[in-house]
Write a protein that holds these residues in place. Structure first.
Motif, PDB file in Angstrom:
ATOM      1  N   GLU A 150       0.700  -0.451   0.102  1.00 54.78           N
ATOM      2  CA  GLU A 150       0.502   0.182  -0.190  1.00 54.78           C
ATOM      3  C   GLU A 150       1.230   1.166  -0.121  1.00 54.78           C
ATOM      4  N   SER A 162       1.213   5.385  -1.432  1.00 53.17           N
ATOM      5  CA  SER A 162       0.545   6.431  -1.458  1.00 53.17           C
ATOM      6  C   SER A 162      -0.695   6.601  -2.608  1.00 53.17           C
ATOM      7  N   PRO A 163      -1.784   6.830  -1.847  1.00 50.17           N
ATOM      8  CA  PRO A 163      -3.283   6.619  -3.172  1.00 50.17           C
ATOM      9  C   PRO A 163      -2.825   7.506  -3.872  1.00 50.17           C
ATOM     10  N   ASP A 164      -2.792   7.222  -5.519  1.00 51.39           N
ATOM     11  CA  ASP A 164      -2.963   7.917  -6.322  1.00 51.39           C
ATOM     12  C   ASP A 164      -2.889   7.497  -7.995  1.00 51.39           C
ATOM     13  N   LYS A 165      -3.499   8.136  -8.684  1.00 46.78           N
ATOM     14  CA  LYS A 165      -4.131   7.524  -9.515  1.00 46.78           C
ATOM     15  C   LYS A 165      -3.056   5.886 -11.040  1.00 46.78           C
ATOM     16  N   TYR A 166      -1.855   5.708 -10.669  1.00 49.17           N
ATOM     17  CA  TYR A 166      -0.679   4.876 -11.083  1.00 49.17           C
ATOM     18  C   TYR A 166      -0.263   3.885  -9.701  1.00 49.17           C
ATOM     19  N   ASN A 167      -1.603   3.688  -9.109  1.00 49.33           N
ATOM     20  CA  ASN A 167      -1.069   3.214  -8.335  1.00 49.33           C
ATOM     21  C   ASN A 167      -2.638   1.497  -8.319  1.00 49.33           C
ATOM     22  N   HIS A 188      -4.962   1.022  -5.180  1.00 53.13           N
ATOM     23  CA  HIS A 188      -5.556   2.191  -4.754  1.00 53.13           C
ATOM     24  C   HIS A 188      -7.133   3.005  -5.741  1.00 53.13           C
ATOM     25  N   VAL A 189      -6.460   2.162  -7.533  1.00 48.85           N
ATOM     26  CA  VAL A 189      -8.011   2.477  -8.363  1.00 48.85           C
ATOM     27  C   VAL A 189      -8.551   1.504  -8.647  1.00 48.85           C
TER      28      VAL A 189
END
Length: 70
Positions: free
Chosen positions: A32, A34-39, A42-43
């Motif tokens: 886990e 950092s939540p971002d659009k590349y994780n 997370h997505v």
């Protein structure tokens, strides 16, 4: 084989009650960040992991986290 007095029996755990089932779950590759659009985690929808996180009091466990590169 002769008796050497050695036993493979583990000592009782100081926090876990006797007679209960124990599971060791290794999530190799699950991380886990950092939540971002590349994780990807997370997505993505991860209902099983979300359920486990919500059901289990993680403070009861000793957690080992390794970020070492092999």
């Amino acid at each position: 084989m002769g008796s050497t007095g050695f036993s493979w029996k583990l000592a009782d755990h100081p926090k876990l009650p006797k007679g209960k089932l124990v599971a060791m779950i290794v999530l190799d590759g699950w991380g886990e960040a950092s939540p971002d659009k590349y994780n990807c985690i997370h997505v993505s929808e991860t209902p099983t992991m979300v359920s486990l996180k919500n059901l289990i009091d993680l403070s009861l466990f000793d957690v080992y986290i390794s970020n070492e590169l092999c």
